[in-house]
Write a protein that holds these residues in place. Structure first.
Motif, PDB file in Angstrom:
ATOM      1  N   GLU A  93       0.818  -1.210   0.000  1.00 45.94           N
ATOM      2  CA  GLU A  93       0.000   0.000   0.000  1.00 45.94           C
ATOM      3  C   GLU A  93       0.854   1.263   0.000  1.00 45.94           C
ATOM      4  OE1 GLU A  93      -2.697  -0.145   3.235  1.00 45.94           O
ATOM      5  OE2 GLU A  93      -3.846  -1.846   2.449  1.00 45.94           O
ATOM      6  N   SER A  94       2.070   1.154   0.481  1.00 40.14           N
ATOM      7  CA  SER A  94       2.936   2.329   0.571  1.00 40.14           C
ATOM      8  C   SER A  94       4.017   2.306  -0.501  1.00 40.14           C
ATOM      9  CB  SER A  94       3.579   2.401   1.956  1.00 40.14           C
ATOM     10  OG  SER A  94       4.326   1.224   2.215  1.00 40.14           O
ATOM     11  N   MET A  95       3.658   1.798  -1.689  1.00 34.57           N
ATOM     12  CA  MET A  95       4.655   1.677  -2.757  1.00 34.57           C
ATOM     13  C   MET A  95       5.178   3.051  -3.181  1.00 34.57           C
ATOM     14  SD  MET A  95       5.773   1.705  -6.083  1.00 34.57           S
ATOM     15  CE  MET A  95       4.404   1.976  -7.199  1.00 34.57           C
ATOM     16  N   THR A  96       6.491   3.210  -3.143  1.00 36.19           N
ATOM     17  CA  THR A  96       7.149   4.399  -3.660  1.00 36.19           C
ATOM     18  C   THR A  96       8.266   3.940  -4.586  1.00 36.19           C
ATOM     19  OG1 THR A  96       8.752   4.473  -1.846  1.00 36.19           O
ATOM     20  CG2 THR A  96       6.676   5.675  -1.537  1.00 36.19           C
ATOM     21  N   LEU A  97       8.707   4.829  -5.445  1.00 32.81           N
ATOM     22  CA  LEU A  97       9.784   4.461  -6.365  1.00 32.81           C
ATOM     23  C   LEU A  97      11.059   4.066  -5.622  1.00 32.81           C
ATOM     24  CD1 LEU A  97       9.376   6.945  -9.345  1.00 32.81           C
ATOM     25  CD2 LEU A  97       8.823   4.523  -9.253  1.00 32.81           C
ATOM     26  N   PRO A  98      11.487   4.807  -4.589  1.00 32.56           N
ATOM     27  CA  PRO A  98      12.674   4.356  -3.848  1.00 32.56           C
ATOM     28  C   PRO A  98      12.495   2.961  -3.260  1.00 32.56           C
ATOM     29  CG  PRO A  98      12.189   6.641  -3.316  1.00 32.56           C
ATOM     30  CD  PRO A  98      11.035   6.139  -4.122  1.00 32.56           C
ATOM     31  N   ALA A  99      11.282   2.666  -2.738  1.00 36.10           N
ATOM     32  CA  ALA A  99      11.041   1.337  -2.174  1.00 36.10           C
ATOM     33  C   ALA A  99      11.097   0.275  -3.252  1.00 36.10           C
ATOM     34  CB  ALA A  99       9.686   1.311  -1.468  1.00 36.10           C
ATOM     35  N   LEU A 100      10.567   0.605  -4.418  1.00 36.09           N
ATOM     36  CA  LEU A 100      10.579  -0.350  -5.524  1.00 36.09           C
ATOM     37  C   LEU A 100      12.011  -0.666  -5.949  1.00 36.09           C
ATOM     38  CD1 LEU A 100       8.156  -0.181  -8.552  1.00 36.09           C
ATOM     39  CD2 LEU A 100      10.510  -0.881  -8.832  1.00 36.09           C
ATOM     40  N   HIS A 101      12.821   0.378  -6.119  1.00 34.61           N
ATOM     41  CA  HIS A 101      14.213   0.165  -6.519  1.00 34.61           C
ATOM     42  C   HIS A 101      14.992  -0.577  -5.430  1.00 34.61           C
ATOM     43  CE1 HIS A 101      14.250   2.352 -10.309  1.00 34.61           C
ATOM     44  NE2 HIS A 101      13.516   3.286  -9.744  1.00 34.61           N
ATOM     45  N   SER A 102      14.656  -0.299  -4.166  1.00 34.44           N
ATOM     46  CA  SER A 102      15.332  -0.982  -3.069  1.00 34.44           C
ATOM     47  C   SER A 102      15.012  -2.473  -3.077  1.00 34.44           C
ATOM     48  CB  SER A 102      14.903  -0.354  -1.736  1.00 34.44           C
ATOM     49  OG  SER A 102      15.495  -1.028  -0.657  1.00 34.44           O
ATOM     50  N   ARG A 103      13.762  -2.817  -3.347  1.00 34.97           N
ATOM     51  CA  ARG A 103      13.381  -4.227  -3.399  1.00 34.97           C
ATOM     52  C   ARG A 103      14.046  -4.940  -4.574  1.00 34.97           C
ATOM     53  NH1 ARG A 103       7.441  -6.045  -1.532  1.00 34.97           N
ATOM     54  NH2 ARG A 103       7.112  -4.630   0.216  1.00 34.97           N
ATOM     55  N   ALA A 104      14.213  -4.224  -5.654  1.00 37.51           N
ATOM     56  CA  ALA A 104      14.774  -4.847  -6.857  1.00 37.51           C
ATOM     57  C   ALA A 104      16.296  -4.936  -6.814  1.00 37.51           C
ATOM     58  CB  ALA A 104      14.342  -4.064  -8.096  1.00 37.51           C
ATOM     59  N   GLU A 105      16.951  -4.195  -5.922  1.00 38.63           N
ATOM     60  CA  GLU A 105      18.414  -4.113  -5.925  1.00 38.63           C
ATOM     61  C   GLU A 105      19.112  -5.461  -5.786  1.00 38.63           C
ATOM     62  OE1 GLU A 105      22.010  -1.629  -3.713  1.00 38.63           O
ATOM     63  OE2 GLU A 105      19.903  -1.167  -3.286  1.00 38.63           O
ATOM     64  N   PRO A 106      18.681  -6.347  -4.856  1.00 42.07           N
ATOM     65  CA  PRO A 106      19.365  -7.645  -4.765  1.00 42.07           C
ATOM     66  C   PRO A 106      19.272  -8.450  -6.060  1.00 42.07           C
ATOM     67  CG  PRO A 106      18.051  -7.250  -2.797  1.00 42.07           C
ATOM     68  CD  PRO A 106      17.674  -6.189  -3.778  1.00 42.07           C
TER      69      PRO A 106
END
Length: 312
Positions: A106-119
């Protein structure tokens, strides 16, 4: 003798020489640290859309995943908002799972998205580093900051002399102009480094080989014109701006507003040669497959200015 006590003409001559030395040394350092150039032989090199996107840059990997999820109906655009449709994601791609998980939050933000994808991005990056297409983290840091330090030191010298000159009511306009040139060179040299010169060539060759796919993506009147694999490959190579369908345009405005609405982000290609066969045999959810490039050769060349081999 203190350089701050030199006459204006003396200081300008030395400053100009130092600028040329810093420019040549900065270009040489960056080119050397961004890895090998020259012709490459690719023997049946298999690249999926996300490996291709990784050549373009880490942000493009996330954009490619979102575009594919949108095409598969896993996410949708509700005005400017990205939301999950609730469908079960049956995907082995860690990038897609990370992107879908971020959108589902529910709190999706672009920084959060990129952080999740980083690994997942780091996992994809290692094989391309080993093949000499991407620059490893340490060399990328050195290639970015060593040339920048040269111009930073030179700029500090110039600004110090300007301050001394102003305190003595001396004209400093020419030195101010020189310092401006130094500042511009500093900005150029501080661009992030991502691809090697081989990677620059590989990306350029792929974009050239897939020019027909670019035309198809830009002229598509319906998502059904392309399968998910081909659409992901088009976004990986040319950016979200290449797909002009309404939902994809809304997605682009949300996650890549810097990309012009009528264009694409393919301007970051570089040079390095290859005689390559770069196919992708992965299938989309509909079971079709697509090939990415075949037997292309491109001569090698260097990267001009202070910033060859960069990426975002």
């Amino acid at each position: 003798m203190n350089p701050m006590d030199w006459t204006g003409p003396q200081f300008l001559r030395v400053y100009a020489v130092l600028f040329v030395i810093a420019l040549i040394l900065g270009i040489t350092l960056r080119r050397w640290l961004t890895g090998p150039g020259g012709p490459l032989m690719f023997t049946h090199q298999q690249l999926g859309p996300y490996e291709v996107a990784l050549l373009s840059g880490p942000k493009e990997v996330v954009h490619t995943a979102l575009a594919r999820l949108l095409h598969m109906g896993m996410i949708r655009m509700d005005g400017p908002n990205i939301e999950a449709t609730g469908k079960h994601l049956n995907s082995n791609s860690p990038i897609e799972r990370a992107a879908y998980g971020a959108v589902s939050s529910e709190s999706m933000t672009l920084p959060a998205l990129h952080s999740r994808a980083e690994p997942a991005i780091e996992e994809l990056k290692d094989p391309l580093v080993e093949q000499g297409w991407l620059v490893d983290t340490q060399r990328a840091r050195h290639a970015r900051w060593l040339p920048t330090l040269l111009f930073f030191a030179l700029l500090g010298l110039g600004l110090g002399k300007i301050a001394v000159g102003m305190s003595r009511d001396k004209p400093v306009s020419i030195l101010a102009l020189f310092s401006l040139f130094t500042f511009i060179a500093l900005l150029v040299s501080s661009r992030k480094v991502w691809r090697t010169r081989k990677g620059e060539t590989a990306l350029r060759a792929l974009r050239r080989e897939q020019s027909a796919l670019r035309v198809t993506a830009r002229s598509a009147k319906s998502p059904d014109v392309m399968n998910s694999h081909d659409l992901a490959l088009a976004v990986a190579l040319f950016g979200l701006g290449v797909v002009t369908l309404n939902d994809f345009e809304l997605l682009r405005r949300q996650v890549a507003p810097e990309v012009s609405s009528g264009g694409d982000s393919s301007s970051s290609g570089g040079s390095c040669g290859s005689s390559s066969s770069c196919g992708s045999s992965s299938s989309d959810s509909g079971g079709s497959s697509s090939s990415c490039g075949s037997s292309s050769s491109c001569g090698s060349s260097g990267c001009g200015g202070c910033g060859g081999g960069g990426g975002d």
